[in-house]
Design a protein around this motif. Sequence first.
Motif, mmCIF file in Angstrom:
data_model
loop_
_atom_site.group_PDB
_atom_site.id
_atom_site.type_symbol
_atom_site.label_atom_id
_atom_site.label_comp_id
_atom_site.label_asym_id
_atom_site.label_seq_id
_atom_site.Cartn_x
_atom_site.Cartn_y
_atom_site.Cartn_z
ATOM 1 N N ALA A 650 50.592 -17.471 -7.873
ATOM 2 C CA ALA A 650 49.398 -18.305 -7.725
ATOM 3 C C ALA A 650 48.726 -18.486 -9.088
ATOM 4 O O ALA A 650 48.584 -17.534 -9.857
ATOM 5 N N ILE A 651 48.313 -19.718 -9.368
ATOM 6 C CA ILE A 651 47.663 -20.056 -10.634
ATOM 7 C C ILE A 651 46.285 -20.649 -10.346
ATOM 8 O O ILE A 651 46.167 -21.651 -9.639
ATOM 9 N N GLY A 652 45.239 -20.041 -10.884
ATOM 10 C CA GLY A 652 43.885 -20.581 -10.774
ATOM 11 C C GLY A 652 43.184 -20.204 -9.484
ATOM 12 O O GLY A 652 43.814 -19.858 -8.480
ATOM 13 N N ARG A 657 39.208 -28.382 -3.625
ATOM 14 C CA ARG A 657 40.515 -28.963 -3.916
ATOM 15 C C ARG A 657 40.431 -29.971 -5.058
ATOM 16 O O ARG A 657 41.371 -30.121 -5.837
ATOM 17 N N SER A 658 39.318 -30.689 -5.153
ATOM 18 C CA SER A 658 39.188 -31.678 -6.218
ATOM 19 C C SER A 658 39.168 -30.997 -7.595
ATOM 20 O O SER A 658 39.747 -31.495 -8.557
ATOM 21 N N LEU A 659 38.507 -29.838 -7.693
ATOM 22 C CA LEU A 659 38.510 -29.106 -8.957
ATOM 23 C C LEU A 659 39.912 -28.604 -9.294
ATOM 24 O O LEU A 659 40.335 -28.606 -10.459
ATOM 25 N N ALA A 660 40.628 -28.185 -8.280
ATOM 26 C CA ALA A 660 41.999 -27.735 -8.509
ATOM 27 C C ALA A 660 42.870 -28.878 -9.010
ATOM 28 O O ALA A 660 43.678 -28.711 -9.930
ATOM 29 N N GLN A 661 42.710 -30.058 -8.400
ATOM 30 C CA GLN A 661 43.477 -31.221 -8.836
ATOM 31 C C GLN A 661 43.152 -31.565 -10.287
ATOM 32 O O GLN A 661 44.036 -31.902 -11.079
ATOM 33 N N ALA A 662 41.891 -31.482 -10.649
ATOM 34 C CA ALA A 662 41.490 -31.821 -12.014
ATOM 35 C C ALA A 662 42.108 -30.862 -13.023
ATOM 36 O O ALA A 662 42.563 -31.267 -14.100
#
Length: 684
Positions: A650-652, A657-662
């Motif tokens: 797992a990374i991050g 979800r939007s922050l993860a996508q960014a």
Amino acid sequence: MLALRIPCTIDPASKQQGINQTNRLFSKSIIIEPILLNTPMRSPLFLLLFVFVLTSCNTTERVVHFPSDSIGGVQLPSNNLATLQSQYGNVDGVYLNYNQALEHNVSIAFTSTIPHWKFYEIVDRSFVVFNPGGPAVREFRLDVSSNSKLQQAAITLNAPGASSRTFTKDDLVAQTGAEGEMVYTLDYANVAAGTVITEKYELTRGDLERNPPVSHDVRLQYDIPVQNLDFQYIYPIWWQVQVKNLSLNQPLRYDRIEDQDRRKIILQYADQNVPAFQQTNTSPYFKQVAPYFQLQVSNMSMGSAVKYRAPEDWTDFADDYSKFAIAPNDKPSRAVKKAADQMLGGASSELDRVERALGFVQDNIQLVEGSQHRSLDVLLSKREGNAYQITSLMQAMLQSYGVDSEYLLIHPAYEGYFDPEFYSESQLKEPALGVFADGEQYYVFPGRQRSVNDPVPNHYGGQTAMVVTDDGFGGFTEVLSAQFAAVPTQVDINRGGGVAEVPVPPVEEVTLPNTEQQVITPPPTSLPAEEVTAASEGEMPVNTAPTNTVVGSPNGGVNVSVPVPDLTPAPVEEPPIAQVVETFTEPNVLPEWLGSIKRSLGGWTWIVASRTSMEEAEELANTYMALYRQGISVDVLSGESGGVVRYRIAIGQYSSRSLAQADKSRYGSDFPSDAWLLEIKPSM
């Protein structure tokens, strides 16, 4: 000087649900000062002023208008094209801006009970073309439903080194779609890379009183990236609106603005550098990984002609469906008993009775969506009905031969997270029976299934279902997934928005590993109202939900407010770190990154790989040490899939979800292209 103060009460018990929850009294005091001290209270001047006051109480002004003042479109400096392509990579193009507004505007004349009510949708978006002819940029296409109308449109093409070309509504090719909608298209053939295309249009909705636009589902991520995104939902200040959460404890972040001058509430969502939505094998449904704005009007009143109220809780919601559930001691009508005797009389077992009843409704009753409620006798006579009625008929037939069943409304995975505080029929769409036959439980979909052994679409497995009784709300249960299909069919995907053209592997289910310290017990098939819990998050693609006269009611009606039990799930404690050390690694050789993801904080993480041994997972996780040095969490999360314990790299750790996508877009090649998002649980 005589002063007359007239209160203009809008809503004495307003309850706004959303990020900025408020409980307040919207009111306005208007001071009228007659010119003469002795002005008679019944004079024409007074009556005129009085009419003005009453009229102003129910009048709003538009906030957003069609942007006709900028028909020239957007220009892109030539030196920006290479920069954008370098920033966004291999995509067909990128939206420079994407602005969308949905607005209600009303006024009610003092002499009439019919409101002057208008609903507008305005879109103003500009994108630069990277790949001419690419699927995402090759044409303008707008599907307009039969109860809506395209009022105006303006499309401008600004090619590098060429003059602008502008098209209007009259230039669009209009065709009637398969369901009566109007499809407007314009082919962007032979455009050059670097061309900026600006698309603007305004839609209005008709027949608002009979089919009010009170439920909306707006996607906030698209096929190509967006630099600047802005969405607004605008409605009269005395209305009440609900907004659905994206997941447990994760509401959509938006601003709530009160415009007292125009008498409007504005719900505004804004974002920047939104990555393109990408279909992945592990996430077949849009709403599992992408943001969306789902809302519904929960209460409004405009004069005496238009009144609307959504369910206040799940008990209120279930009341509209209780007419379909068969009471335990109900005696079947003569027609139902005759059909049951013919089909079930010679059955060899309870399961055989279920199979025969299912075959009967499939062979004899035509599924007609939207059919009005009718008695079971009329249903048998007409040989057609909707899924709710067909399910009711099968339950009555089984009960007449002693086969127990529960009437269920199931939340489909393509609708995303089941929000226990968003009381909408969009969350509980599919009627089914939970049947208990020969000591086993089965899930039967009379409107869609032919045999009990037919695999049920995967998007129902593991989801929340409401039990509906003849008295109304019977609690929530979880649909066990053992009976469900392993691969979503093309029909399943299309129901969710047509986001893929081929079957997609199922979403990997994550459960706790079996250890001596942790024992997993199967969920109960039904819970009493006092023990209702929220569902786990599902997966889905997005489409605008159909609107009904009363959301949550299949045939309209008046809802009754009854308090609903607390649906908040009990917290799960994070396993002690010592357990992880003893199970997976040797003492004193722990990687420095291990435990950098705080399970108790929840959120989302990128899964970049999965292994069946902890040693292999650690070895692979060590290759992401550079990201860990930059402050990005790196860890190994455990979970069971198909009876095998998997160790996921797992990374991050992100709150949304939007922050993860960014972050994935920011670090580019450091993240594998097939990385997928997983919600972090304390037990991982």
